[in-house]
Design a protein around this motif. Structure first.
Motif, short mmCIF file in Angstrom:
data_model
loop_
_atom_site.label_atom_id
_atom_site.label_comp_id
_atom_site.label_asym_id
_atom_site.label_seq_id
_atom_site.Cartn_x
_atom_site.Cartn_y
_atom_site.Cartn_z
N THR A 158 52.84 75.82 -57.68
CA THR A 158 53.60 74.84 -58.45
C THR A 158 52.95 74.68 -59.81
O THR A 158 51.88 75.23 -60.07
CB THR A 158 53.58 73.46 -57.76
OG1 THR A 158 52.23 72.99 -57.76
CG2 THR A 158 54.06 73.55 -56.34
N SER A 159 53.59 73.90 -60.67
CA SER A 159 52.94 73.58 -61.94
C SER A 159 53.40 72.20 -62.38
O SER A 159 54.22 71.56 -61.73
CB SER A 159 53.30 74.64 -62.99
OG SER A 159 54.70 74.65 -63.18
N GLY A 160 52.81 71.74 -63.47
CA GLY A 160 53.20 70.46 -64.04
C GLY A 160 52.92 69.31 -63.09
O GLY A 160 51.88 69.26 -62.43
N VAL A 161 53.88 68.40 -62.98
CA VAL A 161 53.68 67.18 -62.21
C VAL A 161 53.54 67.50 -60.72
O VAL A 161 52.84 66.82 -59.99
CB VAL A 161 54.80 66.17 -62.50
CG1 VAL A 161 56.07 66.54 -61.79
CG2 VAL A 161 54.36 64.76 -62.12
N TYR A 162 54.15 68.59 -60.26
CA TYR A 162 54.05 68.96 -58.86
C TYR A 162 52.63 69.41 -58.53
O TYR A 162 52.12 69.15 -57.45
CB TYR A 162 55.05 70.06 -58.51
CG TYR A 162 56.46 69.58 -58.69
CD1 TYR A 162 57.05 68.74 -57.74
CD2 TYR A 162 57.19 69.92 -59.81
CE1 TYR A 162 58.33 68.26 -57.92
CE2 TYR A 162 58.47 69.45 -60.00
CZ TYR A 162 59.05 68.62 -59.05
OH TYR A 162 60.30 68.13 -59.23
N PHE A 163 52.01 70.08 -59.48
CA PHE A 163 50.62 70.49 -59.29
C PHE A 163 49.73 69.25 -59.15
O PHE A 163 48.86 69.19 -58.27
CB PHE A 163 50.16 71.36 -60.46
CG PHE A 163 48.74 71.84 -60.31
CD1 PHE A 163 48.46 72.95 -59.54
CD2 PHE A 163 47.70 71.18 -60.94
CE1 PHE A 163 47.15 73.39 -59.39
CE2 PHE A 163 46.39 71.61 -60.80
CZ PHE A 163 46.12 72.72 -60.02
N ILE A 164 49.96 68.27 -60.00
CA ILE A 164 49.19 67.02 -59.93
C ILE A 164 49.35 66.39 -58.54
O ILE A 164 48.39 65.99 -57.90
CB ILE A 164 49.66 66.03 -61.02
CG1 ILE A 164 49.48 66.65 -62.39
CG2 ILE A 164 48.90 64.71 -60.91
CD1 ILE A 164 49.95 65.77 -63.53
N MET A 165 50.61 66.36 -58.08
CA MET A 165 50.91 65.69 -56.82
C MET A 165 50.29 66.43 -55.63
O MET A 165 49.76 65.82 -54.70
CB MET A 165 52.43 65.60 -56.63
CG MET A 165 53.04 64.50 -57.45
SD MET A 165 52.27 62.96 -56.95
CE MET A 165 52.12 62.08 -58.38
N ILE A 166 50.36 67.75 -55.65
CA ILE A 166 49.88 68.50 -54.49
C ILE A 166 48.35 68.44 -54.44
O ILE A 166 47.76 68.33 -53.35
CB ILE A 166 50.43 69.94 -54.49
CG1 ILE A 166 50.25 70.58 -53.11
CG2 ILE A 166 49.78 70.81 -55.53
CD1 ILE A 166 51.04 71.85 -52.93
N THR A 167 47.69 68.44 -55.60
CA THR A 167 46.22 68.32 -55.57
C THR A 167 45.83 66.91 -55.10
O THR A 167 44.86 66.75 -54.36
CB THR A 167 45.60 68.62 -56.95
OG1 THR A 167 46.29 67.86 -57.95
CG2 THR A 167 45.69 70.08 -57.30
N LEU A 168 46.62 65.93 -55.52
CA LEU A 168 46.39 64.56 -55.05
C LEU A 168 46.53 64.48 -53.53
O LEU A 168 45.70 63.88 -52.83
CB LEU A 168 47.38 63.61 -55.72
CG LEU A 168 47.41 62.16 -55.22
CD1 LEU A 168 46.09 61.47 -55.52
CD2 LEU A 168 48.56 61.38 -55.85
N ALA A 169 47.58 65.13 -53.01
CA ALA A 169 47.81 65.11 -51.57
C ALA A 169 46.65 65.76 -50.81
O ALA A 169 46.17 65.22 -49.81
CB ALA A 169 49.12 65.83 -51.25
N PHE A 170 46.17 66.88 -51.31
CA PHE A 170 45.01 67.52 -50.67
C PHE A 170 43.81 66.59 -50.71
O PHE A 170 43.05 66.48 -49.73
CB PHE A 170 44.67 68.84 -51.38
CG PHE A 170 45.43 70.01 -50.86
CD1 PHE A 170 45.26 70.44 -49.55
CD2 PHE A 170 46.33 70.70 -51.66
CE1 PHE A 170 45.97 71.52 -49.06
CE2 PHE A 170 47.04 71.77 -51.17
CZ PHE A 170 46.86 72.18 -49.87
#
Lengths: 327, 249
Positions: free
Chosen positions: A123-135
């Motif tokens: 992913t990139s952009g805001v989705y990247f932020i969200m997925i790293t947050l989820a991890f």
């Protein structure tokens, strides 16, 4: 505007002058603050590889900081209780040796960064932020429920770990150790940014389609950057745990990931000394303002707001202008 | 006749009900400039994306130097010898002109996995990059940040980056776009000499340049190739005139 090189030298001199002065004045607490700044700067320099060079806004770097912390905590816990770890039928003894702990921290956070990066970089952009947050949250809650190593309460390590030839409980010696590692990390960052890899990574951040068109894979470049970045932050985690002689799940908290981003933005994204300046400011404000008011984060927030609104390049940008590509 | 460098066979691509590319078969032969012209929305950009690997076709195939690259990605096709330029300059704006060219040279050498020695210290990379810049007339601007370049210079740099790859075929998406008369004339002269090195598939709106350069022209309308031929044949074709060139061509 002053040349960035001059600012960098001034910052480094200040960074070493403060603990030297504290040593003379016999103020060990100030040395500990400088050590804290050095470790946070190391963690943020790691983030600066992903965020500054690769443009990856990771809200999950606490994962690596926490893994580094727990690498230290777990190994030292088994050493201080004289109970070997049971790992799939093997018995592994704990250790109080810093070089071994660092190696384990680097390897473990590197492996985690490969896994997190492989999935997140789809992913990139805001989705990247969200997925790293989820991890990050996954690791946080795992640590909370990991009863064997203290769960929510964390682990206390009674004696700081050993480094050959040093008395690590002496504040100035431990500072020297952390500062040396930070300087090595800054050297790595500096060379990395100019290397073929750094050039390609910078292009992958700016124009991924161009990077593909010359035959390179931008995602693979970013993955390698993410792993190097995570390893550096992981090493900082091990030192941080040793500084406090304590690890707890808060090292995995997303607030810490956010704090690291704040440090980098405060100092200057992608700039060599950005993380050290950010960490220095952060620790100073925390200490000075924290004495005056419990609401010191409000003031930090206001400073951050001013920086983001009026000085996009952070403190380095304020003094030195835009980054100058080397000829 | 030797085998063509690049061939597309019955390429198909639809976006919903829109057939952006409809059974396109064309080839690019050694030493030629093959121009693709057509009105806006004819599917030129989609065709370029299909050939360069940015988009996967619904059906059909792309062959490069006898190898089927239909399912290869952009990077793999670039390594196989395809050099592409973009209609809208895709350059690393924060970097210098030389760094942009070095990036191309690095891709060509396939060695970005070096982490310590500065890229600009690599004599081999630097030589390739500087040579390409010299050829497009940007040698004196090598140290400039890309963002400081004029539009025309960015177009030149686009071509230079493609040159550093020493590709077997060029795909150029409107290289003349936004260039003044003088710039177009210079670039036309340069492309004219470039075709002997590697053939060029040229998408271009500048008809003067197309008719001056192209060995063959294909006309694309509604995703279909309605005619392929020499400049004289295309000019004479009634169908092409009706569809695109208009009465005064």
């Amino acid at each position: 505007m002053i040349p960035e090189r001059h600012l960098n030298i001034a910052v480094l001199m200040l960074f070493f002058a403060v603990p030297a002065w504290a040593l003379i004045m016999d103020e060990p607490f100030t040395i500990t603050l400088a050590t804290r700044a050095a470790i946070l700067a190391l963690a943020a320099t790691g983030l600066n590889i992903a965020l500054g060079l690769g443009g990856l806004v990771s809200l999950g770097h606490a994962i690596f900081f926490g893994i580094g912390g727990y690498a230290m905590g777990v190994l030292a816990f088994h050493a201080q209780t004289y109970t070997p770890m049971q790992l799939g039928g093997f018995e592994i003894a704990g250790t109080k040796s810093m070089p071994v702990i660092w190696l384990v921290a680097l390897v473990a956070s590197g492996i985690a960064a490969v896994l997190v990066g492989l999935l997140s970089l789809r992913t990139s952009g805001v989705y990247f932020i969200m997925i790293t947050l989820a991890f990050g949250q996954m690791f946080y809650y795992f640590a909370i429920s990991w009863r064997a190593y203290g769960g929510e309460d964390g682990l206390s390590i009674y004696v700081r770990n050993d480094f050959p030839g040093l008395n690590t409980l002496d504040p100035i010696q431990f500072f020297g150790l952390c500062a040396t590692l930070l300087c090595l990390a800054l050297l790595v960052f500096w060379r990395l940014a100019r290397s073929p890899f750094g050039l390609a990574l910078g292009a992958a951040r700016q124009v991924p389609q161009r990077v593909e068109t010359v035959g390179l894979d931008p995602v693979r470049l970013k993955l390698v950057a993410f792993v190097l970045s995570g390893m550096m932050t992981g090493l900082a985690g091990a030192l941080f745990a040793d500084l406090n002689r304590f690890v707890s799940p808060t090292m995995f908290s997303w607030q810490f990931s956010g704090e690291l981003i704040v440090l980098v933005i405060l100092g200057g994204v992608g700039r060599l000394m950005g993380p050290l300046i950010g960490a220095g400011l952060f620790v100073t404000l925390e200490h000075v303002l924290g004495d005056i008011t419990d609401f010191w984060h409000v003031i930090l927030g206001a400073i951050l707001l001013v920086i983001v609104l009026f000085a996009r390049g952070g403190v380095v940008g304020l003094f030195c202008g835009k980054a100058r590509p080397d000829a | 006749m030797p085998d063509p460098i690049l061939t597309t066979t019955n390429l198909q691509k639809s976006f919903g009900a829109l057939k952006a590319t409809d059974s396109v078969s064309l080839d690019l032969r050694q030493g030629e400039i093959h121009a693709i012209i057509g009105p806006n929305g004819a599917g030129k950009s989609t065709l370029i994306d299909l050939i360069s690997g940015r988009t996967q076709p619904d059906a059909g195939s792309v062959t490069l130097l006898g190898q089927d690259v239909t399912h290869a990605g952009t990077a793999a096709r670039a390594r196989a010898g395809l050099g592409r330029t973009f209609q809208i300059s895709a350059l690393a704006m924060e970097d210098t002109v030389l760094q942009n060219a070095v990036l191309g040279a690095m891709g060509a050498s396939g060695k970005p996995w070096r982490f310590w020695r500065p890229a600009l210290w690599d004599a081999d990379l630097r030589m390739r990059a500087e040579e390409a810049l010299r050829r497009v007339g940007l040698a004196d601007d090598a140290g400039k940040r890309c963002a400081e370049l004029s539009h025309g210079q960015r177009r030149q740099l686009e071509v230079a980056v493609a040159l550093t790859l020493s590709p077997h075929a060029f795909i150029m998406d409107e290289p003349m776009a936004g260039l003044g008369a003088e710039g177009s004339r210079l670039l036309t002269g340069f492309l004219d000499s470039l075709r002997s090195e590697a053939p060029i598939l040229l998408v271009e709106h500048d008809m003067d340049a197309v008719f001056a350069l192209a060995d063959r022209i294909s006309v694309l309308v509604y995703g279909r190739v309605i005619a392929t031929g020499t400049a004289a044949e295309i000019r004479a074709s009634r169908e092409v005139r009706d569809a695109y060139l208009g009465e005064d061509a």
